[in-house]
Design an enzyme around this catalytic site. Sequence first.
Site, PDB file in Angstrom:
ATOM      1  N   GLY A 148      43.437  34.312  43.163  1.00 34.23           N
ATOM      2  CA  GLY A 148      43.136  34.741  41.809  1.00 34.23           C
ATOM      3  C   GLY A 148      44.394  35.135  41.064  1.00 34.23           C
ATOM      4  O   GLY A 148      45.463  35.328  41.652  1.00 34.23           O
ATOM      5  N   CYS A 149      44.273  35.281  39.744  1.00 33.23           N
ATOM      6  CA  CYS A 149      45.447  35.552  38.911  1.00 33.23           C
ATOM      7  C   CYS A 149      46.015  36.950  39.152  1.00 33.23           C
ATOM      8  O   CYS A 149      47.212  37.100  39.432  1.00 33.23           O
ATOM      9  CB  CYS A 149      45.100  35.341  37.443  1.00 33.23           C
ATOM     10  SG  CYS A 149      43.623  36.212  36.880  1.00 33.23           S
ATOM     11  N   PHE A 150      45.178  37.992  39.067  1.00 31.75           N
ATOM     12  CA  PHE A 150      45.659  39.337  39.354  1.00 31.75           C
ATOM     13  C   PHE A 150      46.129  39.434  40.804  1.00 31.75           C
ATOM     14  O   PHE A 150      47.134  40.092  41.115  1.00 31.75           O
ATOM     15  CB  PHE A 150      44.557  40.369  39.115  1.00 31.75           C
ATOM     16  CG  PHE A 150      44.605  41.034  37.769  1.00 31.75           C
ATOM     17  CD1 PHE A 150      45.776  41.596  37.283  1.00 31.75           C
ATOM     18  CD2 PHE A 150      43.470  41.105  36.984  1.00 31.75           C
ATOM     19  CE1 PHE A 150      45.820  42.218  36.041  1.00 31.75           C
ATOM     20  CE2 PHE A 150      43.492  41.728  35.747  1.00 31.75           C
ATOM     21  CZ  PHE A 150      44.675  42.283  35.274  1.00 31.75           C
ATOM     22  N   ALA A 151      45.386  38.794  41.712  1.00 32.32           N
ATOM     23  CA  ALA A 151      45.740  38.855  43.130  1.00 32.32           C
ATOM     24  C   ALA A 151      47.099  38.226  43.388  1.00 32.32           C
ATOM     25  O   ALA A 151      47.866  38.697  44.233  1.00 32.32           O
ATOM     26  CB  ALA A 151      44.669  38.162  43.971  1.00 32.32           C
TER      27      ALA A 151
END
Length: 342
Positions: A148-151
């Site tokens: 994921g992007c935040f991850a």
Amino acid sequence: MKVAVVGAAGYVGGELLRLVLQHPDITEVVATSRSQAGRPIAEAHPALASLTEARFAGLSAGEAARGQDVVFLSLEHGESSKVAGEVFDAAPGLVVDLAADFRVRDLRLYERYYGPHPAPDLVSRFTYALADVRGAELHGAEALAAPGCFATAAQLALYPLRSVGVDGIPALFGVTGSSGAGVHPKPTAHHPARANNLFAYGVLGHRHDAEVVQAWRSWTGEPTATARLMAHSGPFVRGIHLTLHATISPDAAARVGDLFSSAYSGRPFVRMADAPPQLTHAVGTNMANIHAVGDASTGEVQVMVVLDNLIKGAGGQAVQAMNLALGLDESAGLRLAAPFPC
């Protein structure tokens, strides 16, 4: 090389199409969409008008996957689990899932954030594809789960600190643009609600915590280790700006810059910056720009990461992972010159 993008009408699907249509090793692209079947791709993605006159196909995921070298699943969370079985039955060379369905191997951790897994027997088939950390380890993988992007931002901030004994729970304060909410209108993505505004969401339980915690436990060897993502929505369209704050030993804090430079040495899409990075310098690219600073008197470290949520945090990293899995040039199709100012 023949590629299918399943679920190609959204923002991530559009960026993925932009990349694969210009990839030097890809000769044929099929884009599917249930909602846009039969319509020109350029109607949903006007910026692609100069690249393709093709139309969205209304094929099922299994039909689209048949005879393909690579299949990208660019679907909403939960949808990949429904179609992964038929995709595997079609026997494409490589499957890359961009949703959260197969990122978390610990099913109890997955259930905490997403509920019971709808396809638990398929989870072990996927390799978590944090490309800038895994690198050549991805070679030969047959199914990839793109982070994921935040991850992605959080893990790039954490990884170089894995062996220096972080004291307590690392804090990761991140702000994302409205494109992270997807193409379908939502009250929190509506312009009057988003412009000139800043607000937190997923408090003490953002779904990307699952990926971050899974990685942090693996890297540190501590089965109960945790990290805390504090996610916020910002008044801009693209990108993520994330700041990590943690405490380590004063000696390690004094050399934190060297720790990061060493960890990402030779990685083509991580740039160590000499000053706090600006978000607009990463938007439109597959780069993660990082600046790390330590205080030798207190042991405090602060790490700033900026990246494009739709490219490095989604389609670009998926293509980068594909390149690595297939033994292609890791940078193929990803040397992007972004507009500035943007």
